[in-house]
Each structure stands twice: as structure tokens, then as C-alpha cells.
Design a protein around this motif. Structure first.
Motif, PDB file in Angstrom:
ATOM      1  N   GLY A 161       3.999  -0.795 -11.127  1.00 44.50           N
ATOM      2  CA  GLY A 161       4.238  -1.477  -9.865  1.00 44.50           C
ATOM      3  C   GLY A 161       4.472  -0.532  -8.712  1.00 44.50           C
ATOM      4  O   GLY A 161       4.743  -0.966  -7.590  1.00 44.50           O
ATOM      5  N   ASN A 162       4.380   0.778  -8.993  1.00 41.03           N
ATOM      6  CA  ASN A 162       4.564   1.791  -7.959  1.00 41.03           C
ATOM      7  C   ASN A 162       3.410   2.779  -8.002  1.00 41.03           C
ATOM      8  O   ASN A 162       2.733   2.930  -9.027  1.00 41.03           O
ATOM      9  CB  ASN A 162       5.876   2.549  -8.174  1.00 41.03           C
ATOM     10  N   ASP A 171       6.347   1.455  -3.633  1.00 40.36           N
ATOM     11  CA  ASP A 171       6.055   0.152  -4.215  1.00 40.36           C
ATOM     12  C   ASP A 171       4.664  -0.322  -3.799  1.00 40.36           C
ATOM     13  O   ASP A 171       4.257  -0.162  -2.649  1.00 40.36           O
ATOM     14  CB  ASP A 171       7.112  -0.860  -3.766  1.00 40.36           C
ATOM     15  N   ASP A 173       2.231  -3.374  -3.014  1.00 38.03           N
ATOM     16  CA  ASP A 173       2.285  -4.787  -2.628  1.00 38.03           C
ATOM     17  C   ASP A 173       1.076  -5.489  -3.235  1.00 38.03           C
ATOM     18  O   ASP A 173      -0.015  -5.516  -2.656  1.00 38.03           O
ATOM     19  CB  ASP A 173       2.292  -4.926  -1.104  1.00 38.03           C
ATOM     20  N   GLU A 174       1.282  -6.035  -4.437  1.00 36.14           N
ATOM     21  CA  GLU A 174       0.177  -6.690  -5.144  1.00 36.14           C
ATOM     22  C   GLU A 174      -0.346  -7.909  -4.387  1.00 36.14           C
ATOM     23  O   GLU A 174      -1.506  -8.307  -4.574  1.00 36.14           O
ATOM     24  CB  GLU A 174       0.626  -7.112  -6.549  1.00 36.14           C
ATOM     25  N   CYS A 175       0.493  -8.497  -3.533  1.00 34.37           N
ATOM     26  CA  CYS A 175       0.106  -9.722  -2.827  1.00 34.37           C
ATOM     27  C   CYS A 175      -1.000  -9.489  -1.806  1.00 34.37           C
ATOM     28  O   CYS A 175      -1.653 -10.439  -1.347  1.00 34.37           O
ATOM     29  CB  CYS A 175       1.321 -10.342  -2.139  1.00 34.37           C
ATOM     30  N   GLY A 180      -2.364 -11.472  -5.188  1.00 36.45           N
ATOM     31  CA  GLY A 180      -1.617 -11.021  -6.351  1.00 36.45           C
ATOM     32  C   GLY A 180      -2.049 -11.677  -7.649  1.00 36.45           C
ATOM     33  O   GLY A 180      -1.287 -11.695  -8.619  1.00 36.45           O
ATOM     34  N   CYS A 188       2.382 -15.856  -2.870  1.00 31.19           N
ATOM     35  CA  CYS A 188       2.697 -14.631  -3.630  1.00 31.19           C
ATOM     36  C   CYS A 188       3.795 -13.893  -2.887  1.00 31.19           C
ATOM     37  O   CYS A 188       3.707 -13.677  -1.674  1.00 31.19           O
ATOM     38  CB  CYS A 188       1.449 -13.760  -3.753  1.00 31.19           C
ATOM     39  N   THR A 189       4.836 -13.497  -3.601  1.00 32.94           N
ATOM     40  CA  THR A 189       5.960 -12.771  -2.997  1.00 32.94           C
ATOM     41  C   THR A 189       6.083 -11.395  -3.641  1.00 32.94           C
ATOM     42  O   THR A 189       6.239 -11.282  -4.871  1.00 32.94           O
ATOM     43  CB  THR A 189       7.281 -13.535  -3.182  1.00 32.94           C
ATOM     44  N   ASN A 190       6.016 -10.334  -2.849  1.00 36.83           N
ATOM     45  CA  ASN A 190       6.140  -8.973  -3.378  1.00 36.83           C
ATOM     46  C   ASN A 190       7.610  -8.667  -3.652  1.00 36.83           C
ATOM     47  O   ASN A 190       8.477  -8.950  -2.833  1.00 36.83           O
ATOM     48  CB  ASN A 190       5.579  -7.959  -2.385  1.00 36.83           C
ATOM     49  N   HIS A 195       5.519  -8.592  -8.527  1.00 41.06           N
ATOM     50  CA  HIS A 195       5.365  -9.699  -7.590  1.00 41.06           C
ATOM     51  C   HIS A 195       5.717 -10.993  -8.300  1.00 41.06           C
ATOM     52  O   HIS A 195       5.814 -11.043  -9.531  1.00 41.06           O
ATOM     53  CB  HIS A 195       3.925  -9.767  -7.061  1.00 41.06           C
TER      54      HIS A 195
END
Length: 231
Positions: A161-162, A171, A173-175, A180, A188-190, A195
Motif C-alpha cells: 500500500g506504499n 502512501d 492512493d488506490e482510489c 480502487g 472509494c476511500t483511501n 483503501h
């Protein structure tokens, strides 16, 4: 006491994790090397030698190292570690040159004639003070730092995730990419290291992490599982 000879060279710049030292060769012309075949004699002599050096140098006995004891006039090579104090080192070196008898008070009174040669002030890498790179928090807080020989270090990979090299970890941000991989109907919330996908909205079935499918009802009376319609 024979006149000592001295050769000094003060360091112009000290490297990282170094110490100022004074090395000296002390020869006891009236001492027989065969005496050192006795372990007890060697231990007692070494203790007295370190004690005399340390007392005159203003350091602890642990800062005095006897490098070797050789035959001839019983030549003792030693090094005194002064840490970062070039002033103390220079003062002690001058004392060895000008008045060695005041340095070796106990040994001089016990073993008689001695003389000091090759007194050198210099900088040496301290074996007791290795560079510990990780104490400087070299790696990211999300990574593990490992000290390596020679003052080097290695950082573990950034956690899932990083992104980064371990020295820095940021970090992801997959969103920002394809929502995401959440269902199109949810937000989608990072969050740090990953996420979160929201719940499917009312009227939809499924999971926000996969897909949400619209629920098709059959009306109020017939949607609850009454009679089957059609054949």
C-alpha cells in the motif's frame, strides 16, 4: 634515563567516528623478556603499564591498549585513545618527550632504565565506537533499518500500500485508479496502506468491494414470495 626521541604529526581533519590517539614505544633496557613467560608477571606488568599511562594521560585504563611486548630491550608498543580531545593528546605527547620518568613512576622505580621512542599523535578509527547509521533514523518510519559493516545501512521494502525505496515511503492512493477496483456505485476511500469501499446503495445487492447488482422486485403483494405466476 636516556633522552627520548619524539615524532609528532597532528591530524588536520578527523574522519567520522574517529579518535585522537598517542602511540608510543617504551623500552626497558634492564628488563629480561624471559620474565614474560610467566602469565602472572605479564598481567601485573601490563596492569602497571596501563595504570602509569592512564594516570599521566588523564584517561581511564580502558583507553590504553598494549599492542605488543617484544624482545630486545623489552619493547612495549601501546596506544592511548583520547576520544576527540586533541589538546589532551598533544599535552601527553609532549610530557612523554620532555619528562618520561614522570609518566612511568611505578614501572621506572621497579625496572630501572627505560626510554621512549616513536611517540606519534594521530587520528585512528575507533574500534569501540562503530558507526551506527540507524541511530540517525535513516529509513522511513514504515521501514526497518539494519546496520551493516562499515557504517552502511539497509532499509526494508516499504509495506503493502506504499511506494518508495525504504528510505522514504509514500502512501499509494488506490482510489485514483479505477475507483480502487470498488463497485461503480460506491465511494472509494483511501486509508494508510490501503483503501475502503462503501456499501452497495439501497436497492442493490452485493459487495462494494466487488460489484453491486440492482435488485428487481415484483411489486408489493407478489414480491414477498406468494403464488408463482406463470407456468
Amino acid at each position: 634515563t636516556a633522552a627520548p626521541t619524539v615524532s609528532t604529526s597532528s591530524p588536520t581533519a578527523l574522519p567520522t567516528a574517529s579518535s585522537i590517539s598517542v602511540s608510543a614505544t617504551v623500552s626497558f633496557s634492564s628488563l629480561d623478556i624471559s620474565s614474560f613467560a610467566d602469565a602472572t608477571f605479564t598481567s601485573d606488568f601490563t596492569t602497571s603499564f596501563k595504570s602509569d599511562m592512564a594516570a599521566s594521560a588523564g584517561v581511564s585504563t580502558s583507553a590504553v591498549t598494549v599492542v605488543s611486548i617484544a624482545a630486545g630491550s623489552v619493547t612495549v608498543d601501546s596506544v592511548v585513545d583520547f576520544g576527540s580531545s586533541s589538546t589532551l593528546a598533544s599535552t601527553f605527547s609532549a610530557l612523554l618527550f620532555s619528562s618520561p620518568s614522570t609518566v612511568f613512576t611505578s614501572l621506572g622505580s621497579t625496572y630501572g632504565t627505560f626510554y621512549v621512542t616513536n611517540t606519534v599523535v594521530g587520528s585512528t578509527t575507533s574500534p569501540t565506537s562503530p558507526v551506527v547509521a540507524c541511530t540517525n533514523t535513516t529509513c522511513s518510519a514504515l521501514s526497518t533499518c539494519t546496520d551493516l559493516p562499515g557504517g552502511d545501512f539497509a532499509c526494508s521494502p516499504c509495506p503493502t500500500g506504499n511506494t518508495g525505496d525504504g528510505v522514504t515511503c509514500e502512501d499509494v492512493d488506490e482510489c485514483l485508479t479505477n475507483n480502487g477496483e470498488c463497485a461503480a456505485q460506491v465511494a472509494c476511500t483511501n486509508v494508510p496502506g490501503g483503501h475502503e469501499c462503501g456499501d452497495c446503495p439501497e436497492g442493490y445487492l452485493g459487495s462494494g468491494y466487488t460489484r453491486c447488482v440492482q435488485s428487481i422486485g415484483c411489486g408489493v403483494d407478489n414480491g414477498g414470495g406468494g403464488e408463482l405466476v406463470g407456468g
